[in-house]
Design a protein around this motif. Structure first.
Motif, PDB file in Angstrom:
ATOM      1  N   ALA A 200      59.741  42.685  -5.667  1.00 12.84           N
ATOM      2  CA  ALA A 200      60.817  42.329  -4.753  1.00 12.84           C
ATOM      3  C   ALA A 200      60.821  40.833  -4.454  1.00 12.84           C
ATOM      4  O   ALA A 200      61.883  40.225  -4.290  1.00 12.84           O
ATOM      5  N   ILE A 201      59.636  40.221  -4.385  1.00 13.88           N
ATOM      6  CA  ILE A 201      59.564  38.790  -4.121  1.00 13.88           C
ATOM      7  C   ILE A 201      60.017  38.005  -5.346  1.00 13.88           C
ATOM      8  O   ILE A 201      60.739  36.999  -5.234  1.00 13.88           O
ATOM      9  N   THR A 202      59.614  38.456  -6.531  1.00 12.97           N
ATOM     10  CA  THR A 202      60.084  37.803  -7.754  1.00 12.97           C
ATOM     11  C   THR A 202      61.604  37.890  -7.856  1.00 12.97           C
ATOM     12  O   THR A 202      62.280  36.925  -8.234  1.00 12.97           O
ATOM     13  N   GLU A 203      62.148  39.036  -7.505  1.00 15.13           N
ATOM     14  CA  GLU A 203      63.605  39.215  -7.528  1.00 15.13           C
ATOM     15  C   GLU A 203      64.286  38.266  -6.536  1.00 15.13           C
ATOM     16  O   GLU A 203      65.339  37.694  -6.831  1.00 15.13           O
ATOM     17  N   PHE A 209      66.574  30.575  -8.184  1.00 17.09           N
ATOM     18  CA  PHE A 209      66.086  29.733  -9.276  1.00 17.09           C
ATOM     19  C   PHE A 209      66.631  30.209 -10.616  1.00 17.09           C
ATOM     20  O   PHE A 209      66.924  31.389 -10.807  1.00 17.09           O
ATOM     21  N   ASP A 210      66.691  29.282 -11.556  1.00 15.31           N
ATOM     22  CA  ASP A 210      67.179  29.598 -12.891  1.00 15.31           C
ATOM     23  C   ASP A 210      66.224  30.561 -13.591  1.00 15.31           C
ATOM     24  O   ASP A 210      66.654  31.388 -14.400  1.00 15.31           O
ATOM     25  N   GLU A 211      64.956  30.461 -13.280  1.00 14.63           N
ATOM     26  CA  GLU A 211      63.937  31.322 -13.872  1.00 14.63           C
ATOM     27  C   GLU A 211      62.890  31.607 -12.806  1.00 14.63           C
ATOM     28  O   GLU A 211      62.508  30.716 -12.047  1.00 14.63           O
ATOM     29  N   ALA A 212      62.413  32.841 -12.714  1.00 10.80           N
ATOM     30  CA  ALA A 212      61.408  33.202 -11.715  1.00 10.80           C
ATOM     31  C   ALA A 212      60.435  34.212 -12.311  1.00 10.80           C
ATOM     32  O   ALA A 212      60.834  35.107 -13.056  1.00 10.80           O
ATOM     33  N   TRP A 213      59.169  34.047 -11.980  1.00 10.54           N
ATOM     34  CA  TRP A 213      58.161  34.974 -12.482  1.00 10.54           C
ATOM     35  C   TRP A 213      56.946  34.959 -11.555  1.00 10.54           C
ATOM     36  O   TRP A 213      56.795  34.078 -10.708  1.00 10.54           O
ATOM     37  N   ALA A 214      56.084  35.964 -11.738  1.00 15.59           N
ATOM     38  CA  ALA A 214      54.865  36.074 -10.939  1.00 15.59           C
ATOM     39  C   ALA A 214      53.670  36.220 -11.877  1.00 15.59           C
ATOM     40  O   ALA A 214      53.781  36.826 -12.949  1.00 15.59           O
ATOM     41  N   ALA A 215      52.536  35.673 -11.456  1.00 14.02           N
ATOM     42  CA  ALA A 215      51.312  35.782 -12.230  1.00 14.02           C
ATOM     43  C   ALA A 215      50.220  36.371 -11.348  1.00 14.02           C
ATOM     44  O   ALA A 215      49.945  35.845 -10.266  1.00 14.02           O
ATOM     45  N   PRO A 216      49.576  37.458 -11.783  1.00 14.75           N
ATOM     46  CA  PRO A 216      48.449  37.981 -11.014  1.00 14.75           C
ATOM     47  C   PRO A 216      47.222  37.089 -11.193  1.00 14.75           C
ATOM     48  O   PRO A 216      47.015  36.508 -12.256  1.00 14.75           O
ATOM     49  N   VAL A 217      46.436  36.971 -10.142  1.00 13.05           N
ATOM     50  CA  VAL A 217      45.172  36.244 -10.201  1.00 13.05           C
ATOM     51  C   VAL A 217      44.081  37.237  -9.808  1.00 13.05           C
ATOM     52  O   VAL A 217      44.037  37.693  -8.667  1.00 13.05           O
ATOM     53  N   ILE A 218      43.224  37.563 -10.745  1.00 11.66           N
ATOM     54  CA  ILE A 218      42.209  38.597 -10.537  1.00 11.66           C
ATOM     55  C   ILE A 218      40.826  37.954 -10.534  1.00 11.66           C
ATOM     56  O   ILE A 218      40.486  37.184 -11.432  1.00 11.66           O
ATOM     57  N   PHE A 219      40.060  38.266  -9.511  1.00 10.45           N
ATOM     58  CA  PHE A 219      38.700  37.724  -9.418  1.00 10.45           C
ATOM     59  C   PHE A 219      37.810  38.736  -8.716  1.00 10.45           C
ATOM     60  O   PHE A 219      38.280  39.693  -8.097  1.00 10.45           O
ATOM     61  N   GLU A 220      36.499  38.533  -8.807  1.00 15.66           N
ATOM     62  CA  GLU A 220      35.544  39.454  -8.201  1.00 15.66           C
ATOM     63  C   GLU A 220      35.159  38.990  -6.808  1.00 15.66           C
ATOM     64  O   GLU A 220      34.986  37.793  -6.564  1.00 15.66           O
ATOM     65  N   ASN A 221      35.039  39.948  -5.892  1.00 14.81           N
ATOM     66  CA  ASN A 221      34.585  39.664  -4.529  1.00 14.81           C
ATOM     67  C   ASN A 221      33.059  39.752  -4.513  1.00 14.81           C
ATOM     68  O   ASN A 221      32.500  40.841  -4.635  1.00 14.81           O
ATOM     69  N   PRO A 222      32.361  38.626  -4.373  1.00 12.24           N
ATOM     70  CA  PRO A 222      30.899  38.656  -4.426  1.00 12.24           C
ATOM     71  C   PRO A 222      30.256  39.372  -3.250  1.00 12.24           C
ATOM     72  O   PRO A 222      29.079  39.718  -3.299  1.00 12.24           O
ATOM     73  N   LEU A 223      31.029  39.613  -2.194  1.00 11.06           N
ATOM     74  CA  LEU A 223      30.496  40.303  -1.023  1.00 11.06           C
ATOM     75  C   LEU A 223      30.588  41.818  -1.146  1.00 11.06           C
ATOM     76  O   LEU A 223      30.036  42.541  -0.313  1.00 11.06           O
ATOM     77  N   GLN A 224      31.290  42.293  -2.174  1.00 12.20           N
ATOM     78  CA  GLN A 224      31.489  43.731  -2.345  1.00 12.20           C
ATOM     79  C   GLN A 224      31.118  44.172  -3.753  1.00 12.20           C
ATOM     80  O   GLN A 224      31.867  44.866  -4.431  1.00 12.20           O
ATOM     81  N   GLU A 225      29.952  43.725  -4.208  1.00 15.55           N
ATOM     82  CA  GLU A 225      29.389  44.124  -5.491  1.00 15.55           C
ATOM     83  C   GLU A 225      30.373  43.929  -6.638  1.00 15.55           C
ATOM     84  O   GLU A 225      30.523  44.774  -7.525  1.00 15.55           O
TER      85      GLU A 225
END
Length: 239
Positions: A200-203, A209-225
């Motif tokens: 919905a936010i990308t929409e 904007f002429d062009e719109a997109w989203a990129a996921p950013v995935i990382f590990e939480n060092p506090l939760q194993e």
């Protein structure tokens, strides 16, 4: 070993008291810096992957050299630091509402010390990013209506979970259109979010904007194993 807990600074601001804290985490044997507004956590040095990605993805979407970049929101400075790591960037302007946050960088209280404050390519400006985005003259008092190649925003938790209500009108097609006055042709706006991509936010961006997109950013939480966390960077390109 450093102190287990230390409040490095505490200061009142027009939107509430802001504090800079340092905690030592025995489990990770590391110091963690945090910025709080009242009791609300704004930023932690333990989680910076998406702040860095905001800079890297925004600049990767651009072509050419001698880029002029604007960052909305200073915090601990990781987005700004990542911007300056790109040799194609000629100038960086960082706008933050809170004077104490800018002062912490000038005094070297943050993890990167005075790196941003002393960089000849970086200018730290105290101001209301959203107010300036809606103004007639924009973000640079020395150069009214100045345009940038990229405007990267790390202020609200998400475009729907706002730090302050005053930014609500910005996250609309009209608000995004207003910002484009200060983007060069082909320029990019980027928005950080601490939640996974929302179509919905990308929409919404696509309506302005002429062009719109989203990129996921995935990382590990060092506090939760090592549990994976997914956040997002939204990008919109001006025609």
């Amino acid at each position: 070993m450093s102190k287990m807990f230390e409040e490095l600074d505490y200061a009142p601001t027009p939107i509430g008291a802001v504090s800079l804290r340092r905690r030592h985490l025995l489990a990770l044997n590391t110091d963690v810096f945090e910025i709080l507004l009242g009791e609300e956590h704004l930023m932690s040095s333990l989680f910076t992957a998406s702040e860095v990605a905001l800079a890297d993805l925004g600049i990767a979407a651009l072509n050419g050299e001698n880029l002029d970049v604007l960052v909305g929101g200073l915090g601990l400075g990781y987005t700004a630091q990542a911007v300056l790591a790109h040799e194609t960037v000629a100038s960086l302007t960082v706008v933050d509402l809170l004077e104490p946050v800018i002062r912490w960088h000038k005094e070297g209280l943050v993890p990167m010390g005075t790196e941003l404050a002393v960089s000849p390519r970086c200018k730290l400006v105290q101001g209301d990013f959203f107010g300036l985005a809606m103004s007639e003259t924009g973000f640079d008092t020395d150069s009214p209506c100045r345009q940038f190649d990229a405007i990267l925003i790390d202020i609200d938790h998400t475009p729907e979970r706002l730090l302050l209500g005053g930014s609500k009108s910005f996250y609309t097609p009209d608000g995004f259109q207003a910002l484009q006055r200060f983007l060069k042709p082909g320029g990019v706006m980027g928005i950080w979010s601490d939640e996974a991509p929302d179509p919905a936010i990308t929409e919404l961006l696509g309506k302005a904007f002429d062009e719109a997109w989203a990129a996921p950013v995935i990382f590990e939480n060092p506090l939760q194993e090592g549990r994976e966390v997914t956040q997002a960077v939204y990008l919109g390109r001006k025609a």
